[in-house]
Design an enzyme around this catalytic site. Structure first.
Site, PDB file in Angstrom:
ATOM      1  N   GLU A  50       0.871  -1.166   0.000  1.00  0.00           N
ATOM      2  CA  GLU A  50       0.000   0.000   0.000  1.00  0.00           C
ATOM      3  C   GLU A  50       0.916   1.227   0.000  1.00  0.00           C
ATOM      4  O   GLU A  50       1.791   1.337   0.865  1.00  0.00           O
ATOM      5  CB  GLU A  50      -0.872  -0.014   1.270  1.00  0.00           C
ATOM      6  N   ARG A 276       4.769 -12.777   9.714  1.00  0.00           N
ATOM      7  CA  ARG A 276       5.521 -11.575   9.351  1.00  0.00           C
ATOM      8  C   ARG A 276       6.841 -11.538  10.105  1.00  0.00           C
ATOM      9  O   ARG A 276       7.016 -12.187  11.139  1.00  0.00           O
ATOM     10  CB  ARG A 276       4.705 -10.324   9.627  1.00  0.00           C
ATOM     11  N   LYS A 286       4.228   0.829   9.909  1.00  0.00           N
ATOM     12  CA  LYS A 286       4.405   2.022   9.077  1.00  0.00           C
ATOM     13  C   LYS A 286       3.898   3.273   9.791  1.00  0.00           C
ATOM     14  O   LYS A 286       4.452   4.344   9.634  1.00  0.00           O
ATOM     15  CB  LYS A 286       3.673   1.844   7.741  1.00  0.00           C
TER      16      LYS A 286
HETATM   17  P1  ATP Z   1       0.148  -1.395   7.291  1.00  0.00           P
HETATM   18  O1  ATP Z   1       1.229  -1.080   8.307  1.00  0.00           O
HETATM   19  O2  ATP Z   1      -0.392  -0.194   6.579  1.00  0.00           O
HETATM   20  O3  ATP Z   1      -0.882  -2.409   7.730  1.00  0.00           O
HETATM   21  P2  ATP Z   1       1.525  -3.473   5.931  1.00  0.00           P
HETATM   22  O4  ATP Z   1       2.655  -3.602   6.878  1.00  0.00           O
HETATM   23  O5  ATP Z   1       0.523  -4.549   5.804  1.00  0.00           O
HETATM   24  O6  ATP Z   1       0.827  -2.095   6.114  1.00  0.00           O
HETATM   25  P3  ATP Z   1       1.613  -3.305   3.092  1.00  0.00           P
HETATM   26  O7  ATP Z   1       2.112  -2.190   2.277  1.00  0.00           O
HETATM   27  O8  ATP Z   1       0.170  -3.622   3.032  1.00  0.00           O
HETATM   28  O9  ATP Z   1       2.131  -3.095   4.551  1.00  0.00           O
HETATM   29  O10 ATP Z   1       2.466  -4.600   2.824  1.00  0.00           O
HETATM   30  C1  ATP Z   1       2.756  -5.130   1.561  1.00  0.00           C
HETATM   31  C2  ATP Z   1       3.076  -6.580   1.707  1.00  0.00           C
HETATM   32  O11 ATP Z   1       4.179  -6.763   2.585  1.00  0.00           O
HETATM   33  C3  ATP Z   1       1.909  -7.321   2.301  1.00  0.00           C
HETATM   34  O12 ATP Z   1       1.700  -8.502   1.557  1.00  0.00           O
HETATM   35  C4  ATP Z   1       2.322  -7.607   3.711  1.00  0.00           C
HETATM   36  O13 ATP Z   1       1.770  -8.789   4.161  1.00  0.00           O
HETATM   37  C5  ATP Z   1       3.842  -7.689   3.582  1.00  0.00           C
HETATM   38  N1  ATP Z   1       4.465  -7.305   4.845  1.00  0.00           N
HETATM   39  C6  ATP Z   1       4.289  -6.177   5.546  1.00  0.00           C
HETATM   40  N2  ATP Z   1       4.979  -6.182   6.702  1.00  0.00           N
HETATM   41  C7  ATP Z   1       5.628  -7.371   6.739  1.00  0.00           C
HETATM   42  C8  ATP Z   1       6.507  -8.000   7.681  1.00  0.00           C
HETATM   43  N3  ATP Z   1       6.858  -7.398   8.810  1.00  0.00           N
HETATM   44  N4  ATP Z   1       6.988  -9.217   7.372  1.00  0.00           N
HETATM   45  C9  ATP Z   1       6.643  -9.825   6.224  1.00  0.00           C
HETATM   46  N5  ATP Z   1       5.823  -9.304   5.314  1.00  0.00           N
HETATM   47  C10 ATP Z   1       5.311  -8.092   5.553  1.00  0.00           C
HETATM   48 MG    MG Z   2      -1.411  -4.029   4.529  1.00  0.00          MG
END
Ligand code: ATP
Ligand code: MG
Length: 576
Positions: A50, A276, A286
């Site tokens: 995102e 994650r 974020k």
């Molecule tokens: P937010 O903090 O806004 O919820 P998010 O951390 O989910 O956002 P996105 O931009 O939606 O961030 O993430 C893009 C992709 O990266 C998604 O498929 C998410 O699952 C993955 N992702 C985000 N954070 C992690 C993490 N700490 N470890 C592994 N994958 C991650």
């Molecule tokens: Mg997300």
């Protein structure tokens, strides 16, 4: 030539061979699907950020996994901006995300998409749900919807608007799009089951009214699809086979499937969840990272203390070290926290193989070699990297006045101190053996310089009579040294788990006041004059450093310490 331009994808495929590089439970799913010919042998993943912030090391795990699994299965991976939430999104983030994914070594070729490009199609799908009696316009307020939803132990209550006719729903939904209703006054909901044990299945919201400017579609839309509705359809529209996401979406999987099954779509993608990445001493949300930037706790998203990809890049991490880290941590179905030491280990391993060794004195102490001829300069040939047979050598000048590290001298040394002290001998690396004859102090009693003598027969640092010299110091020639600023870093947070709020504190209370220390009077060897921006070195005994890509200039050298050396010099020196 062809060798050099080999892409990371090709490398992964080659290395994978029979034993897949990323052998994990997701690869097992893929193997099963390939065996069953589920998608005609296709493997197609996507990385769906995102654009509401910069990417961090957790995203790197997802990037390596999605692009890596595609590569090792001769499949494809798309980059998709998941931009269904207009109020927090920005093109600055869109640009940084592309730069970071590319820098990590991955290539989406011509497959960069935006969920917002599908808004028209997603709208049409919503209309189809309404026509099939599977969606309805609901006038409950957000609070009422929450109230009606029930709890884990109590079933929900059906909305009084649930049984509106198809015609009325079509009319109202069309007017929602046309902008006839106020923000938040109505939503479109899926008609599933208010008694489902899974709260996500209790008539979830599909569309909301929101007058917000979108970074791509501008003001064209005043209704926006929810993530849970837009995501499976975006996957479907891109022919995705394996939609990999993090564990918190596990309970959303039945809903993901319900949308696709209810539309009776073919070749339906499937969602697979993994744990994650969490790192100790680090916040990864974020929202929190944005706060650190906005409130000035750090100097921007690419501050070298940030866990962002741009921060790690500026600090001096290599893409290779981050990919290595991501493959070592593996992929699991249970959340855990990885030690930040593993990330540091990966960059040390990488730079040990390729970083040029140079000498830099961070806290200089002047040493005058009284019996060395004034005006004389010798140049010593010094090995660039003992770990690299092709590393070559360079010339390092030596003269009568040199700098050593302040803490390499002690006036009253304890027993195990093998460095310089009154009447003691040490080796100046690659140069000569010197002996401390006299300590010069100022009126406050501070040591300002040392007077030493050198043994002219010890050229290169070996004693002619075979006498044992325990200490070896790095040094720079005063006349030839360049001034530099060196920035030393510690973890941004001083506690293991800065997200822990059980003590009534927040992550901001755990910021480490020593996370950045600037040393402004450093002296580095003259070969660094021609170093390129962002180039990386091992400063002997001090660690690995990177020339800062933002603040360093030929007139004003600035280096970031990436990581300290693991082995103390004494151990290294003992092997010499
Ligand atoms: P937010 O903090 O806004 O919820 P998010 O951390 O989910 O956002 P996105 O931009 O939606 O961030 O993430 C893009 C992709 O990266 C998604 O498929 C998410 O699952 C993955 N992702 C985000 N954070 C992690 C993490 N700490 N470890 C592994 N994958 C991650
Ligand atoms: Mg997300």
């Amino acid at each position: 030539m062809a060798e050099e331009i080999k892409s990371v994808a090709e490398e992964i495929r080659e290395e994978a061979g029979e034993a897949k590089l990323y052998s994990n439970f997701i690869q097992d799913f893929i193997d099963k699907d390939l065996e069953d010919n589920k998608y005609g042998g296709r493997v197609h993943t996507r990385f769906p950020p995102e654009p509401n912030g910069y990417l961090h090391i957790g995203h790197a795990k997802s990037i390596c996994l999605n692009f890596g699994l595609a590569a090792q299965n001769r499949g494809l991976c798309n980059l998709r901006f998941d931009d269904t939430n207009p109020s927090k999104e920005d093109t600055e983030y869109v640009d940084s995300i592309q730069e970071d994914v590319r820098w990590l070594g991955f290539d989406w070729e011509d497959r960069m998409f935006y969920a917002s490009d599908y808004f028209e199609k997603i709208y049409d799908f919503a209309v189809e749900f309404i026509k099939n009696g599977k969606a309805y316009v609901c006038d409950l307020t957000a609070d009422q919807i929450r109230e009606y939803r029930g709890t884990l132990t109590q079933p929900g209550k059906e909305s009084p608007y649930r049984n509106r006719s198809v015609e009325e729903n079509l009319d109202l939904f069309g007017r929602m799009r046309a902008g006839e209703f106020a923000d938040g006054s109505r939503v479109l909901r899926a008609k599933i089951d208010m008694a489902s044990p899974n709260l996500n299945m209790r008539d979830p919201v599909m569309y909301r009214i929101l007058r917000a400017h979108h970074h791509r579609s501008g003001d064209k839309w005043c209704i926006y699809p929810m993530y849970d509705f837009a995501h499976p359809l975006s996957d479907y529209l891109e022919n995705i086979t394996h939609s990999i996401c993090t564990l918190e979406f596990e309970a959303h999987r039945p809903l993901y499937n319900w949308f696709l099954e209810t539309l009776e779509l073919d070749n339906r993608p499937q969602q697979i969840e993994f744990a994650r990445l969490n790192l100790n001493y680090t916040v990864m949300s974020k929202r929190k990272l944005l706060t650190l930037v906005k409130e000035g706790y750090v100097n921007g998203w690419n501050d070298p203390r940030m866990p962002t990809i741009s921060g790690l890049r500026r600090r001096g991490y290599t893409p290779e070290s981050i990919r290595d880290f991501c493959s070592r941590i593996g992929v699991a179905k249970v959340d855990s926290t990885v030690d930040i030491g593993l990330l540091e280990h990966c960059i040390r391993e990488d730079l040990n193989k390729r970083a040029t060794r140079v000498m830099a004195v961070l806290n200089p102490l002047k040493v005058v070699i009284t019996n060395y001829p004034e005006g004389q300069v010798e140049e010593f040939d010094v090995e660039n990297n003992p770990e690299d047979p092709q590393g070559g050598t360079r010339k390092v000048p030596f003269s009568r006045v040199v700098y050593i590290e302040q803490d390499d001298f002690m006036e009253e040394p304890p027993k195990k101190f093998f460095r310089l002290a009154p009447d003691r001998e040490v080796r100046l690396k690659n140069a000569y053996i010197i002996k401390c004859e006299n300590v010069v102090k100022n009126e406050n009693g501070d040591i300002v310089e040392l007077h030493c003598t050198y043994d002219p027969a010890s050229k290169g640092g070996t004693a002619p009579d075979g006498r044992k010299i325990k200490g070896t110091l790095h040094w720079v020639s005063a006349d030839h040294a360049l001034d530099a600023e060196v920035r030393l870093y510690e973890q941004l947070f001083s506690v293991d788990d800065p997200d822990d709020e059980s003590e009534g504190k927040t992550y901001k209370d755990y910021l480490n006041p020593n996370s950045l220390v600037k040393l402004t009077t450093c002296k580095v060897e003259p070969s660094l004059k021609t170093a390129a921006s962002s180039s990386r070195f091992q400063f002997l005994r001090q660690g690995y450093f990177c020339m800062d890509s933002v603040d360093s200039s030929p007139e004003n050298l600035v280096f970031n310490r990436i990581v300290a050396l693991k082995d103390s010099w004494s151990k290294v020196a003992a092997k010499e």
